[in-house]
Design a protein around this motif. Structure first.
Motif, mmCIF file in Angstrom:
data_model
loop_
_atom_site.group_PDB
_atom_site.id
_atom_site.type_symbol
_atom_site.label_atom_id
_atom_site.label_comp_id
_atom_site.label_asym_id
_atom_site.label_seq_id
_atom_site.Cartn_x
_atom_site.Cartn_y
_atom_site.Cartn_z
ATOM 1 N N ARG A 76 0.839 -1.210 0.000
ATOM 2 C CA ARG A 76 0.000 0.000 0.000
ATOM 3 C C ARG A 76 0.869 1.254 0.000
ATOM 4 O O ARG A 76 0.634 2.186 -0.761
ATOM 5 C CB ARG A 76 -0.910 0.009 1.217
ATOM 6 N N LYS A 77 1.866 1.275 0.880
ATOM 7 C CA LYS A 77 2.735 2.451 1.003
ATOM 8 C C LYS A 77 3.628 2.637 -0.227
ATOM 9 O O LYS A 77 3.797 3.745 -0.711
ATOM 10 C CB LYS A 77 3.620 2.339 2.242
ATOM 11 N N ALA A 78 4.225 1.565 -0.700
ATOM 12 C CA ALA A 78 5.196 1.666 -1.795
ATOM 13 C C ALA A 78 4.535 1.876 -3.151
ATOM 14 O O ALA A 78 5.033 2.658 -3.961
ATOM 15 C CB ALA A 78 6.085 0.420 -1.840
ATOM 16 N N PHE A 79 3.419 1.197 -3.418
ATOM 17 C CA PHE A 79 2.841 1.190 -4.756
ATOM 18 C C PHE A 79 1.349 1.506 -4.809
ATOM 19 O O PHE A 79 0.728 1.391 -5.863
ATOM 20 C CB PHE A 79 3.087 -0.171 -5.426
ATOM 21 N N ALA A 80 0.743 1.866 -3.675
ATOM 22 C CA ALA A 80 -0.684 2.213 -3.589
ATOM 23 C C ALA A 80 -1.598 1.053 -4.021
ATOM 24 O O ALA A 80 -2.652 1.267 -4.608
ATOM 25 C CB ALA A 80 -0.980 3.481 -4.387
ATOM 26 N N TRP A 81 -1.209 -0.182 -3.718
ATOM 27 C CA TRP A 81 -2.037 -1.340 -4.032
ATOM 28 C C TRP A 81 -3.242 -1.382 -3.106
ATOM 29 O O TRP A 81 -3.190 -0.931 -1.964
ATOM 30 C CB TRP A 81 -1.259 -2.634 -3.854
ATOM 31 N N GLU A 82 -4.306 -2.001 -3.587
ATOM 32 C CA GLU A 82 -5.485 -2.284 -2.787
ATOM 33 C C GLU A 82 -5.659 -3.794 -2.726
ATOM 34 O O GLU A 82 -5.286 -4.511 -3.664
ATOM 35 C CB GLU A 82 -6.718 -1.625 -3.404
ATOM 36 N N PHE A 83 -6.233 -4.270 -1.631
ATOM 37 C CA PHE A 83 -6.365 -5.706 -1.401
ATOM 38 C C PHE A 83 -7.803 -6.084 -1.083
ATOM 39 O O PHE A 83 -8.552 -5.287 -0.544
ATOM 40 C CB PHE A 83 -5.472 -6.144 -0.227
ATOM 41 N N THR A 84 -8.137 -7.331 -1.391
ATOM 42 C CA THR A 84 -9.402 -7.932 -0.986
ATOM 43 C C THR A 84 -9.062 -9.140 -0.144
ATOM 44 O O THR A 84 -8.352 -10.043 -0.605
ATOM 45 C CB THR A 84 -10.218 -8.376 -2.221
ATOM 46 N N ASP A 85 -9.521 -9.142 1.102
ATOM 47 C CA ASP A 85 -9.245 -10.261 2.005
ATOM 48 C C ASP A 85 -10.267 -11.371 1.798
ATOM 49 O O ASP A 85 -11.463 -11.118 1.630
ATOM 50 C CB ASP A 85 -9.297 -9.796 3.459
ATOM 51 N N TYR A 86 -9.770 -12.600 1.822
ATOM 52 C CA TYR A 86 -10.602 -13.793 1.765
ATOM 53 C C TYR A 86 -10.269 -14.607 3.005
ATOM 54 O O TYR A 86 -9.392 -15.460 2.979
ATOM 55 C CB TYR A 86 -10.345 -14.589 0.483
ATOM 56 N N GLY A 87 -10.918 -14.295 4.102
ATOM 57 C CA GLY A 87 -10.605 -14.914 5.381
ATOM 58 C C GLY A 87 -9.372 -14.278 5.997
ATOM 59 O O GLY A 87 -8.885 -13.241 5.535
ATOM 60 N N GLU A 88 -8.870 -14.894 7.040
ATOM 61 C CA GLU A 88 -7.719 -14.354 7.768
ATOM 62 C C GLU A 88 -6.382 -14.715 7.131
ATOM 63 O O GLU A 88 -5.374 -14.086 7.422
ATOM 64 C CB GLU A 88 -7.732 -14.868 9.207
ATOM 65 N N ASP A 89 -6.357 -15.731 6.273
ATOM 66 C CA ASP A 89 -5.095 -16.263 5.775
ATOM 67 C C ASP A 89 -4.829 -16.009 4.304
ATOM 68 O O ASP A 89 -3.903 -16.586 3.726
ATOM 69 C CB ASP A 89 -5.022 -17.773 6.028
ATOM 70 N N TYR A 90 -5.653 -15.148 3.649
ATOM 71 C CA TYR A 90 -5.438 -14.902 2.226
ATOM 72 C C TYR A 90 -5.907 -13.503 1.861
ATOM 73 O O TYR A 90 -6.952 -13.047 2.314
ATOM 74 C CB TYR A 90 -6.203 -15.920 1.365
ATOM 75 N N THR A 91 -5.111 -12.835 1.036
ATOM 76 C CA THR A 91 -5.497 -11.531 0.500
ATOM 77 C C THR A 91 -5.104 -11.483 -0.968
ATOM 78 O O THR A 91 -4.095 -12.075 -1.358
ATOM 79 C CB THR A 91 -4.860 -10.372 1.304
ATOM 80 N N ALA A 92 -5.924 -10.814 -1.777
ATOM 81 C CA ALA A 92 -5.686 -10.775 -3.213
ATOM 82 C C ALA A 92 -5.499 -9.341 -3.687
ATOM 83 O O ALA A 92 -5.997 -8.399 -3.070
ATOM 84 C CB ALA A 92 -6.867 -11.401 -3.954
ATOM 85 N N PHE A 93 -4.767 -9.198 -4.795
ATOM 86 C CA PHE A 93 -4.610 -7.904 -5.459
ATOM 87 C C PHE A 93 -4.948 -8.092 -6.930
ATOM 88 O O PHE A 93 -4.859 -9.191 -7.470
ATOM 89 C CB PHE A 93 -3.193 -7.342 -5.287
#
Length: 119
Positions: free
Chosen positions: A25-42
């Motif tokens: 987020r800080k370096a490249f302004a990415w956004e994420f979608t969390d799928y539960g506690e153990d996975y996040t997608a971009f």
């Protein structure tokens, strides 16, 4: 859009999902979608993908795949990833066709950034 028999998605292990998400987020302004506690997608970052919780990391020195970003301003991008908390594993160096540097994000995965500008 998905294309038949073309690279579509990449997944990385992350020791600390929160720190990894914060870094990108800080370096490249990415956004994420969390799928539960153990996975996040971009998505929309040149290649879609995700990070999964695991005590693993990839690096070029271990012969893992190296994902390489492109930058029109290599020095500026270097400063952004440093400020976001990256460990620089190879300072800027020249190679035929350009220059690049390597960095390790907080979960230990190694990436590189290259440019053909400012040669």
């Amino acid at each position: 859009m998905s294309a038949h028999e073309k690279i579509n998605y990449v997944e990385f292990a992350a020791k600390d999902l929160g720190a990894t998400k914060d870094f990108f987020r800080k370096a490249f302004a990415w956004e994420f979608t969390d799928y539960g506690e153990d996975y996040t997608a971009f998505s929309g970052e040149g290649l879609d993908g995700g990070f999964y919780q695991a005590d693993l990391a990839t690096s070029a020195e271990r012969r893992g795949a190296l994902i390489v970003f492109y930058s029109e301003g290599l020095e500026e991008t270097l400063e952004k990833v440093k400020k976001a908390g990256a460990e620089i594993t190879r300072e800027i160096f020249s190679f035929p066709g350009g220059r690049r540097f390597h960095f390790r994000e907080p979960s230990g995965n190694e990436f590189a950034v290259w440019s053909d500008k400012g040669l």
